[in-house]
Design a protein around this motif. Structure first.
Motif, mmCIF file in Angstrom:
data_model
loop_
_atom_site.group_PDB
_atom_site.id
_atom_site.type_symbol
_atom_site.label_atom_id
_atom_site.label_comp_id
_atom_site.label_asym_id
_atom_site.label_seq_id
_atom_site.Cartn_x
_atom_site.Cartn_y
_atom_site.Cartn_z
ATOM 1 N N LEU A 128 0.847 -1.184 0.000
ATOM 2 C CA LEU A 128 0.000 0.000 0.000
ATOM 3 C C LEU A 128 0.887 1.240 0.000
ATOM 4 O O LEU A 128 1.679 1.446 0.931
ATOM 5 C CB LEU A 128 -0.929 0.020 1.222
ATOM 6 C CG LEU A 128 -2.077 -0.998 1.226
ATOM 7 C CD1 LEU A 128 -1.596 -2.337 1.777
ATOM 8 C CD2 LEU A 128 -3.234 -0.504 2.064
ATOM 9 N N PHE A 129 0.755 2.040 -1.040
ATOM 10 C CA PHE A 129 1.573 3.240 -1.211
ATOM 11 C C PHE A 129 0.770 4.459 -0.748
ATOM 12 O O PHE A 129 -0.246 4.812 -1.371
ATOM 13 C CB PHE A 129 1.979 3.389 -2.676
ATOM 14 C CG PHE A 129 2.847 2.265 -3.182
ATOM 15 C CD1 PHE A 129 4.232 2.401 -3.202
ATOM 16 C CD2 PHE A 129 2.280 1.080 -3.622
ATOM 17 C CE1 PHE A 129 5.032 1.367 -3.660
ATOM 18 C CE2 PHE A 129 3.077 0.039 -4.092
ATOM 19 C CZ PHE A 129 4.457 0.179 -4.105
ATOM 20 N N LEU A 156 -4.532 -1.466 -7.662
ATOM 21 C CA LEU A 156 -3.932 -1.555 -8.989
ATOM 22 C C LEU A 156 -3.574 -3.011 -9.271
ATOM 23 O O LEU A 156 -2.499 -3.485 -8.887
ATOM 24 C CB LEU A 156 -2.686 -0.681 -9.079
ATOM 25 C CG LEU A 156 -2.893 0.828 -8.889
ATOM 26 C CD1 LEU A 156 -1.549 1.545 -8.945
ATOM 27 C CD2 LEU A 156 -3.836 1.383 -9.942
ATOM 28 N N ASP A 157 -4.492 -3.742 -9.900
ATOM 29 C CA ASP A 157 -4.174 -5.115 -10.263
ATOM 30 C C ASP A 157 -3.442 -5.113 -11.600
ATOM 31 O O ASP A 157 -3.067 -4.059 -12.129
ATOM 32 C CB ASP A 157 -5.430 -5.993 -10.292
ATOM 33 C CG ASP A 157 -6.463 -5.498 -11.296
ATOM 34 O OD1 ASP A 157 -6.101 -4.733 -12.208
ATOM 35 O OD2 ASP A 157 -7.635 -5.896 -11.179
ATOM 36 N N ALA A 175 -2.927 0.492 -3.787
ATOM 37 C CA ALA A 175 -2.612 -0.833 -3.266
ATOM 38 C C ALA A 175 -2.336 -1.784 -4.425
ATOM 39 O O ALA A 175 -3.076 -1.805 -5.410
ATOM 40 C CB ALA A 175 -3.771 -1.360 -2.423
ATOM 41 N N ILE A 176 -1.265 -2.555 -4.310
ATOM 42 C CA ILE A 176 -0.896 -3.509 -5.355
ATOM 43 C C ILE A 176 -0.832 -4.913 -4.763
ATOM 44 O O ILE A 176 0.004 -5.189 -3.894
ATOM 45 C CB ILE A 176 0.474 -3.159 -5.980
ATOM 46 C CG1 ILE A 176 0.420 -1.785 -6.642
ATOM 47 C CG2 ILE A 176 0.881 -4.220 -6.990
ATOM 48 C CD1 ILE A 176 1.723 -1.387 -7.313
ATOM 49 N N LEU A 189 -9.384 -5.286 -1.206
ATOM 50 C CA LEU A 189 -9.136 -5.031 0.215
ATOM 51 C C LEU A 189 -10.417 -4.712 0.975
ATOM 52 O O LEU A 189 -10.383 -4.539 2.189
ATOM 53 C CB LEU A 189 -8.165 -3.858 0.368
ATOM 54 C CG LEU A 189 -6.678 -4.154 0.167
ATOM 55 C CD1 LEU A 189 -5.894 -2.848 0.088
ATOM 56 C CD2 LEU A 189 -6.135 -5.020 1.281
ATOM 57 N N GLU A 190 -11.527 -4.597 0.253
ATOM 58 C CA GLU A 190 -12.791 -4.234 0.890
ATOM 59 C C GLU A 190 -13.125 -5.212 2.001
ATOM 60 O O GLU A 190 -13.052 -6.425 1.832
ATOM 61 C CB GLU A 190 -13.917 -4.232 -0.141
ATOM 62 C CG GLU A 190 -15.154 -3.472 0.303
ATOM 63 C CD GLU A 190 -14.929 -1.968 0.357
ATOM 64 O OE1 GLU A 190 -15.588 -1.311 1.184
ATOM 65 O OE2 GLU A 190 -14.097 -1.456 -0.403
ATOM 66 N N GLY A 191 -13.487 -4.687 3.160
ATOM 67 C CA GLY A 191 -13.815 -5.534 4.295
ATOM 68 C C GLY A 191 -12.621 -5.879 5.162
ATOM 69 O O GLY A 191 -12.773 -6.535 6.200
#
Length: 201
Positions: A128-129, A156-157, A175-176, A189-191
């Motif tokens: 996470l940037f 960012l997938d 987030a990668i 990352l939800e939840g």
């Protein structure tokens, strides 16, 4: 069609039991899919830093966009190994380090629970940037950051990362998700909840 009272009460009880179990699984108190809770036993700071160095080196070596994010970010929170497992009721969790100017300044855990048809165990990494001081301040001062509240997060997938340029970096946090085969897709990352963790040296 209304359910008979007995059937309705049973469904309510089952739902409450599942919710309670999910909370325990997300907190790491019970195993999931036969994986004991010790799979998420607290690692030491040395172990976390060693793994963070390794996965960041691999990420930067294979994906130029991540290097650009790393240069512009005020801090990077790296979870080198998140374990995801479950069957019907699932969970995921892991530990990571917050890096500022290349040095670890804090340690965090991440946990989440999920429902649905799922089976098996997998592990992956997340970086996470943090692009703004305000987002970083929120992480440090919050009593557990539930993703979806607070700073905006863009995942960012392997599809979205290709379109990122220096002029489109407008969000608080990027987030990668990545693993042994490069950037990964479909890992939201939800939840999830990120909490400050105390680890041994």
């Amino acid at each position: 069609m209304r359910l008979p009272m007995k059937g309705h009460a049973l469904m309510q009880q089952t739902r409450r039991s599942l919710l309670a179990a999910s909370g325990l699984a997300a907190a790491g108190f019970i195993g999931v899919a036969g994986v004991p809770s010790t799979a998420l036993a607290d690692p030491s700071a040395r172990e976390i830093n060693r793994d963070v160095d390794r996965v960041l080196r691999d990420l930067y070596a294979t994906h130029a966009k991540s290097r650009e994010l790393g240069k512009r970010a005020v801090a990077i929170l790296v979870f080198p190994k998140i374990i995801k497992a479950g069957f019907l009721l699932g969970g995921q969790g892991g530990y990571g380090a917050l890096r500022e100017q290349g040095k670890s300044v804090g340690y965090y855990s991440i946990a989440a629970a999920s429902f649905g048809l799922q089976a098996g165990v997998q592990s992956f990494s997340y970086a996470l940037f943090f692009m703004t001081p305000a987002a970083l301040k929120y992480l440090k001062e919050s009593d557990g950051w539930a993703i979806g509240s607070g700073p905006s997060v863009v995942v960012l997938d392997k599809g979205a990362a290709a379109s990122v340029t220096s002029t489109t970096l407008t969000q608080d946090v990027y987030a990668i998700p990545f693993g042994q085969r490069g950037l990964m897709a479909g890992l939201s990352l939800e939840g999830s909840k990120i909490t400050h963790a105390t680890v041994t040296t």
